[in-house]
Design a protein around this motif. Structure first.
Motif, mmCIF file in Angstrom:
data_model
loop_
_atom_site.group_PDB
_atom_site.id
_atom_site.type_symbol
_atom_site.label_atom_id
_atom_site.label_comp_id
_atom_site.label_asym_id
_atom_site.label_seq_id
_atom_site.Cartn_x
_atom_site.Cartn_y
_atom_site.Cartn_z
ATOM 1 N N LEU A 276 0.404 -1.473 -0.133
ATOM 2 C CA LEU A 276 0.583 -0.107 -0.368
ATOM 3 C C LEU A 276 0.879 1.168 0.078
ATOM 4 N N LYS A 277 2.644 1.178 0.025
ATOM 5 C CA LYS A 277 2.694 2.271 -0.007
ATOM 6 C C LYS A 277 3.072 3.107 -0.924
ATOM 7 N N THR A 278 2.442 2.874 -2.059
ATOM 8 C CA THR A 278 2.877 2.892 -3.853
ATOM 9 C C THR A 278 1.386 3.030 -4.111
ATOM 10 N N LEU A 279 0.321 3.244 -3.460
ATOM 11 C CA LEU A 279 -0.939 2.567 -3.655
ATOM 12 C C LEU A 279 -1.632 3.474 -2.762
ATOM 13 N N PRO A 280 -2.871 4.846 -3.447
ATOM 14 C CA PRO A 280 -3.816 5.288 -2.945
ATOM 15 C C PRO A 280 -4.912 5.491 -1.754
ATOM 16 N N PHE A 281 -4.511 4.539 -1.346
ATOM 17 C CA PHE A 281 -5.201 4.123 -0.043
ATOM 18 C C PHE A 281 -4.557 4.381 1.099
ATOM 19 N N GLY A 282 -5.584 4.484 2.028
ATOM 20 C CA GLY A 282 -5.458 4.879 3.502
ATOM 21 C C GLY A 282 -5.271 3.471 4.262
ATOM 22 N N CYS A 283 -4.672 3.706 5.750
ATOM 23 C CA CYS A 283 -4.842 2.240 6.457
ATOM 24 C C CYS A 283 -5.636 2.816 8.524
ATOM 25 N N GLN A 284 -5.191 1.967 8.553
ATOM 26 C CA GLN A 284 -5.565 2.174 10.077
ATOM 27 C C GLN A 284 -4.317 2.923 11.094
ATOM 28 N N ARG A 285 -4.098 3.098 12.523
ATOM 29 C CA ARG A 285 -2.838 3.358 12.658
ATOM 30 C C ARG A 285 -2.725 2.987 13.889
ATOM 31 N N GLY A 286 -1.641 2.605 14.235
ATOM 32 C CA GLY A 286 -1.619 1.490 15.241
ATOM 33 C C GLY A 286 -1.413 1.917 15.908
ATOM 34 N N ASN A 287 -1.994 1.596 17.695
ATOM 35 C CA ASN A 287 -1.469 2.458 18.962
ATOM 36 C C ASN A 287 -0.123 1.749 19.318
ATOM 37 N N PRO A 288 0.855 2.517 19.387
ATOM 38 C CA PRO A 288 1.950 2.351 19.500
ATOM 39 C C PRO A 288 1.956 1.819 21.011
ATOM 40 N N ASP A 289 1.221 1.064 21.354
ATOM 41 C CA ASP A 289 1.096 1.187 23.338
ATOM 42 C C ASP A 289 0.133 -0.015 23.189
ATOM 43 N N GLY A 290 0.417 -0.544 21.031
ATOM 44 C CA GLY A 290 -0.753 -2.254 21.607
ATOM 45 C C GLY A 290 0.503 -3.276 20.208
ATOM 46 N N GLN A 291 -0.506 -4.397 20.346
ATOM 47 C CA GLN A 291 -0.041 -5.046 19.066
ATOM 48 C C GLN A 291 -1.896 -6.018 18.644
ATOM 49 N N SER A 292 -2.430 -5.182 17.283
ATOM 50 C CA SER A 292 -3.227 -5.786 16.629
ATOM 51 C C SER A 292 -3.168 -7.074 16.312
ATOM 52 N N SER A 293 -4.753 -8.306 17.008
ATOM 53 C CA SER A 293 -4.788 -9.221 16.666
ATOM 54 C C SER A 293 -5.000 -9.505 15.035
ATOM 55 N N TRP A 294 -5.549 -7.992 13.534
ATOM 56 C CA TRP A 294 -5.597 -7.815 12.722
ATOM 57 C C TRP A 294 -6.711 -9.405 12.584
ATOM 58 N N HIS A 295 -7.585 -8.778 13.161
ATOM 59 C CA HIS A 295 -8.828 -9.620 12.555
ATOM 60 C C HIS A 295 -9.665 -8.930 11.132
ATOM 61 N N LEU A 296 -9.232 -7.776 10.862
ATOM 62 C CA LEU A 296 -9.314 -7.123 9.807
ATOM 63 C C LEU A 296 -8.289 -6.613 9.411
ATOM 64 N N PHE A 297 -8.246 -6.169 8.549
ATOM 65 C CA PHE A 297 -7.669 -4.970 7.824
ATOM 66 C C PHE A 297 -8.394 -4.500 6.656
ATOM 67 N N VAL A 298 -7.790 -3.265 7.372
ATOM 68 C CA VAL A 298 -8.865 -2.163 6.379
ATOM 69 C C VAL A 298 -8.186 -1.273 6.137
ATOM 70 N N ILE A 299 -8.681 -0.927 4.683
ATOM 71 C CA ILE A 299 -7.989 0.580 3.685
ATOM 72 C C ILE A 299 -9.055 1.428 3.592
ATOM 73 N N GLN A 300 -8.636 2.506 3.152
ATOM 74 C CA GLN A 300 -9.471 3.812 2.776
ATOM 75 C C GLN A 300 -9.433 4.058 2.050
ATOM 76 N N CYS A 301 -10.563 4.342 1.154
ATOM 77 C CA CYS A 301 -10.199 4.598 -0.334
ATOM 78 C C CYS A 301 -10.166 5.998 -0.788
ATOM 79 N N ALA A 302 -10.731 7.009 -1.521
ATOM 80 C CA ALA A 302 -10.777 8.195 -1.523
ATOM 81 C C ALA A 302 -12.160 8.965 -1.012
ATOM 82 N N ASP A 303 -12.908 8.409 -1.899
ATOM 83 C CA ASP A 303 -14.611 9.066 -1.348
ATOM 84 C C ASP A 303 -15.016 7.346 -1.859
ATOM 85 N N SER A 304 -16.882 7.745 -1.959
ATOM 86 C CA SER A 304 -17.587 6.853 -1.672
ATOM 87 C C SER A 304 -18.060 6.059 -2.866
#
Ligand SMILES: *Cc1c(COP(=O)(O)O)cnc(C)c1O
Length: 389
Positions: A276-304
């Motif tokens: 995703l580094k080279t693609l125009p989508f957003g991602c969930q920001r991680g909590n610096p105090d935690g580690q996700s279990s990655w139930h989901l991997f969610v991206i954000q598009c530019a619009d609906s």
């Protein structure tokens, strides 16, 4: 023919099948030793002292809310970005529900929005329910400080967070909450087909949950000594939300593979992040105090419109991407209670652009490459079209 790739799926092995089959031929099909063993496995994995297994996480939320005394005249706050059950279970207790908006970067309850809402609230909530969305732990330290200041209970909806950690400890150890609830539905991290569990370090709360799970019945030794061993007493209206031994046996067998399950999910997440580094989508920001279990991997598009196009594109190519979540307050039932579109703008804006990519333990590298290849093809096609249009 390419196979259909869902957004999430269970991983059931021969060992799991054997464990369930052995239980089916044992003396107990429900409320037996397999349930006790699964509760012990959950305490060990989640770092809690008490665990109460139930038919599903919706039942677990209902029971823990009841056990904390939630009822008519009380209010429970949660986030709009969750599955319906988090809020619905409070309505089943005849309580009012209100929402706290999410953070645009973590997609979790925004702790400063919670603080502001508490500061200006006419009526304080009895329970606040942060949801560890996608498996990413919430800012529990801050939420717990607010709980101590304002005097509400904290129940973690940890349906997504089996195997997640916060400050180096497993989510579910309740270091910053009164109780946590996990789900074992097949799309979640580990499964019992249907199933859920409450973890807590409060023995009295766990006892209340056990009682509510089974009709509100108790068998205190002093009463059976007086009346006979058949005797039971019911002083609280309870439910039948008991887990079966087959479900529990499947859960214990699945739990043994939790570490490898989570490390595979982390690998998949890293591959997505790199792509995703080279693609125009957003991602969930991680909590610096935690580690996700990655139930989901969610991206954000530019619009609906882009999200709709990408969803349809993936489905046309047999990839079952999904949307998590339609904000709860926009559902007709909640609109009838007075909520309006526009009430929680961050969650609504997030929803209009979110898409969950395939993420599960048994997703192969080849399958993930196909998903990434489709994302790249979509971007190439769409952004070329826009340039020439
Ligand atoms: C799945 C889920 C639930 C409900 O779990 P069930 O076991 O299906 O009842 C509750 N909250 C969240 C956030 C969920 O994802």
């Amino acid at each position: 023919m390419t196979d259909f790739i869902p957004y999430g799926r269970q991983c059931v092995t021969e060992t799991d099948v054997a464990a369930v089959a052995a239980t089916l031929q044992s003396d107990y099909l429900t409320t037996g030793p397999a349930v006790t063993a699964f509760e012990a496995a959950c305490n060990a994995a989640f770092g809690s002292t008490h665990a109460v297994a139930l038919t599903n996480a919706t039942a677990a939320l209902h029971v823990v809310y009841l056990a904390l005394g939630l009822g008519e005249g009380d209010t429970l706050w949660t986030v709009p970005n969750t599955f319906l059950a988090t809020a619905n279970a409070a309505r089943l207790c005849n309580a009012e529900v209100d929402f706290v908006d999410i953070s645009a970067s973590t997609f979790n309850m925004c702790a400063s929005a919670l603080e502001e809402k508490l500061r200006t609230a006419k009526k304080l909530p009895k329970i606040v329910v942060p949801v560890h969305f996608a498996g990413q732990p919430c800012d529990m330290q801050k939420i717990w400080e607010l709980a101590e200041k304002y005097g509400f209970y904290v129940v973690e909806d940890a349906a997504h967070a089996v195997g997640a950690t916060y400050k180096g400890q497993p989510v579910g150890n309740c270091a910053h909450s009164h109780a946590a609830v996990f789900s074992f539905h097949p799309v979640k991290i580990i499964t019992t087909a249907e199933g859920g569990i409450i973890t807590t370090n409060d023995a009295a709360l766990a006892e209340k949950c056990r009682k509510l799970r089974s009709h509100g019945m108790v068998k205190p030794p002093e009463l059976t000594a007086e009346h006979g061993n058949w005797y039971y007493a019911m002083d609280t209206l309870g439910l039948n939300y008991r887990m079966t031994d087959m479900q529990a046996a499947l859960g214990t067998s699945q739990m043994a593979r939790l570490p490898e399950n989570i490390s595979r999910r982390r690998e998949i997440a890293k591959t997505y992040y790199d792509a995703l580094k080279t693609l125009p989508f957003g991602c969930q920001r991680g909590n610096p105090d935690g580690q996700s279990s990655w139930h989901l991997f969610v991206i954000q598009c530019a619009d609906s419109a882009e999200r709709r196009a990408l969803y349809d594109f993936f489905h046309a190519h047999k990839v079952g991407v999904q949307v998590h979540y339609i904000p709860v307050h926009t559902q007709p039932y909640y609109q009838a209670l007075g909520f309006k579109t526009g009430d929680f703008p961050v969650a609504e804006h997030y929803y209009s652009r979110c898409l969950s990519l395939p993420m599960y333990h048994s997703l192969t590298a080849e399958q993930q490459n196909r998903v990434v290849g489709l994302l790249e093809a979509f971007v190439a096609e769409r952004y070329n079209q826009q340039k020439t249009a």
